[in-house]
Design an enzyme around this catalytic site. Structure first.
Site, PDB file in Angstrom:
ATOM      1  CG  ASP A  33      -1.904  -8.610  10.775  1.00 26.63           C
ATOM      2  OD1 ASP A  33      -2.582  -8.365  11.784  1.00 26.63           O
ATOM      3  OD2 ASP A  33      -2.301  -8.405   9.618  1.00 26.63           O
ATOM      4  CE1 TYR A  61      -5.743  -2.579   7.494  1.00 19.89           C
ATOM      5  CE2 TYR A  61      -4.076  -1.170   6.509  1.00 19.89           C
ATOM      6  CZ  TYR A  61      -4.530  -1.913   7.571  1.00 19.89           C
ATOM      7  OH  TYR A  61      -3.777  -1.988   8.710  1.00 19.89           O
TER       8      TYR A  61
HETATM    9  C1  GLA Z   1      -4.980  -6.087   8.926  1.00 19.35           C
HETATM   10  C2  GLA Z   1      -3.663  -5.343   9.074  1.00 19.35           C
HETATM   11  C3  GLA Z   1      -3.367  -5.030  10.535  1.00 19.35           C
HETATM   12  C4  GLA Z   1      -4.537  -4.369  11.226  1.00 19.35           C
HETATM   13  C5  GLA Z   1      -5.833  -5.131  10.935  1.00 19.35           C
HETATM   14  C6  GLA Z   1      -7.039  -4.405  11.461  1.00 19.35           C
HETATM   15  O1  GLA Z   1      -4.903  -7.354   9.496  1.00 19.35           O
HETATM   16  O2  GLA Z   1      -2.619  -6.085   8.512  1.00 19.35           O
HETATM   17  O3  GLA Z   1      -2.204  -4.229  10.618  1.00 19.35           O
HETATM   18  O4  GLA Z   1      -4.643  -3.021  10.854  1.00 19.35           O
HETATM   19  O5  GLA Z   1      -6.029  -5.352   9.547  1.00 19.35           O
HETATM   20  O6  GLA Z   1      -6.992  -4.333  12.833  1.00 19.35           O
END
Ligand code: GLA
Length: 400
Positions: free
Chosen positions: A184, A234
């Site tokens: 991101d 996550y």
């Molecule tokens: C979030 C995290 C990223 C990535 C996405 C999944 O956006 O911040 O680093 O892992 O999830 O692809």
């Protein structure tokens, strides 16, 4: 439910650059010394692969967080969140998480910058923008990169773009406590107009891939399901991937991440050594990296139809194997499959809510959005918000 009649615009109640500058002046009684605009991001394919040191294919979009800033003579810190009409007051060096939560993304960045440079002065900050929060468009990364760049330029720190990206990621990992990968922040900082970024998350080598959409457009459908639970779930996904790597290393000592694994290792070595759940997670990651590579070849040939098929396949993996989707996102992708004008769709970002990304023939956007909104409303009692986005440049200093 009122059907939409035109291609939807960004939420007008959220701040523009001019609004943020105006808010700054009203709040602090002078114009800012510097303003930085930092974009949100989409990801075309390659989800949950970044922290497994694989590949991602994100792009910055034309939705931004603007950060206006000036130095203070003392060590006080004031941050005004224009869209929330909320103020944080503290002092440089007093790095405690805030009960307001939103300041943590900024405090984390300032703490990292202080660690990097030894000391930073007091600051007055105002920020806001038109990236909807919790929609999976990385408003948090845009805030982090915007502030990191603003302080860097304001103080003449001369940190490189990649240093700023890593610092922003570290702020989220260490201060906010989400063990996110680098995608991101990288996309927000390095975005380029009309291009996607093929990033190798192990070497950090990257390549811009032109996205020639021609008669197609990128349509995001925001399920309005806020992905608040995503933080803990996550981190659990990361742990499960690490379990897979540990099991593989017993047989293949050179495997340091799932990037080093291949299908045969997963099927013939891992399957009998780990719980099914962990096997599913690892299988998804290995397959997603392969899908991305084949998908990129299709993009290079400008074969969007083949690329779109990989997007649909990616969603199945995210939903069934990685289990980061939710009924609303699954339904949006099911509806997309019924539309001839949509050639690819999948959930996007961390999951558990937020947006789907759809490749759609431009001419049909309005009628397709109407149909999808209608069906979605019948099932869930509210409507997904459509957002048509363009690929944009990354974090940019506007004035100094
Ligand atoms: C979030 C995290 C990223 C990535 C996405 C999944 O956006 O911040 O680093 O892992 O999830 O692809």
């Amino acid at each position: 439910m009122t059907p939409s009649t035109s291609i939807p615009k960004a939420n007008a109640s959220l701040s523009s650059l001019a609004n943020v500058v105006q808010c700054f002046s009203t709040r602090y009684g002078s114009t800012p010394e510097l303003v930085v605009s930092s974009p949100g991001r989409i990801n075309l394919i390659g989800e949950h692969t970044d922290y497994n040191l694989g590949y991602v294919l994100p792009a910055a979009i034309d939705k931004y967080i603007h950060v206006a800033i000036r130095k203070r003579a003392d060590q006080q810190l004031t941050i005004f969140a224009a869209d929330l009409n909320s103020t944080y007051q503290g002092a440089i060096g007093n790095w405690e998480k805030s009960p307001l939560q939103w300041p943590d993304y900024l405090l984390g960045v300032l703490k990292e910058l202080e660690g990097e440079t030894g000391t930073i002065p007091g600051l007055d900050i105002c920020f806001g923008g038109d990236i909807p929060a919790g929609a999976g468009l990385s408003s948090s990364a845009a805030i982090e990169c915007g502030l990191a760049r603003a302080v860097n330029d304001l103080l003449g720190l001369k940190l490189t773009k990649i240093q700023l990206v890593q610092l922003a990621q570290a702020a989220e990992n260490r201060f906010v406590g989400v063990q996110c990968g680098i995608m991101d922040q990288f996309a927000s900082m390095f975005g380029m107009k009309d291009k996607a970024i093929l990033l190798d998350c192990r070497s950090l080598k990257y390549e811009y891939i032109p996205l020639e959409l021609n008669q197609y457009a990128i349509l995001l459908l925001d399920s309005q399901v806020k992905h608040q639970l995503a933080g803990s779930a996550y981190n659990v996904r990361r742990e499960q991937c690490d379990m897979g790597v540990k099991a593989l290393r017993k047989v293949y000592p050179h495997v340091n991440s799932l990037r080093d694994a291949n299908r045969a290792m997963i099927e013939y070595t891992l399957k009998d050594r780990i719980p099914d759940l962990v096997y599913n997670r690892c299988k998804y990651v290995v397959e997603e990296n392969l899908r991305l590579q084949v998908g990129c070849e299709a993009l290079r040939r400008n074969d969007l139809v083949s690329f779109g098929k990989k997007m649909f396949a990616s969603h199945v993996g995210l939903s069934k194997l990685y289990e980061v989707s939710c009924p609303e996102l699954d339904y949006l992708v099911d509806l997309a499959r019924l539309e001839h004008a949509i050639i690819g769709a999948r959930m996007m970002g961390g999951g558990f809510g937020g947006c789907t990304i759809n490749l759609i023939r431009k001419a049909f956007i309005n009628e397709v959005v109407d149909r999808i909104q209608e069906s979605y409303f019948q099932k869930f009692g509210n409507s997904p918000t459509p957002i048509v986005c363009q690929l944009s440049n990354g974090t940019t200093t506007i004035s100094s």
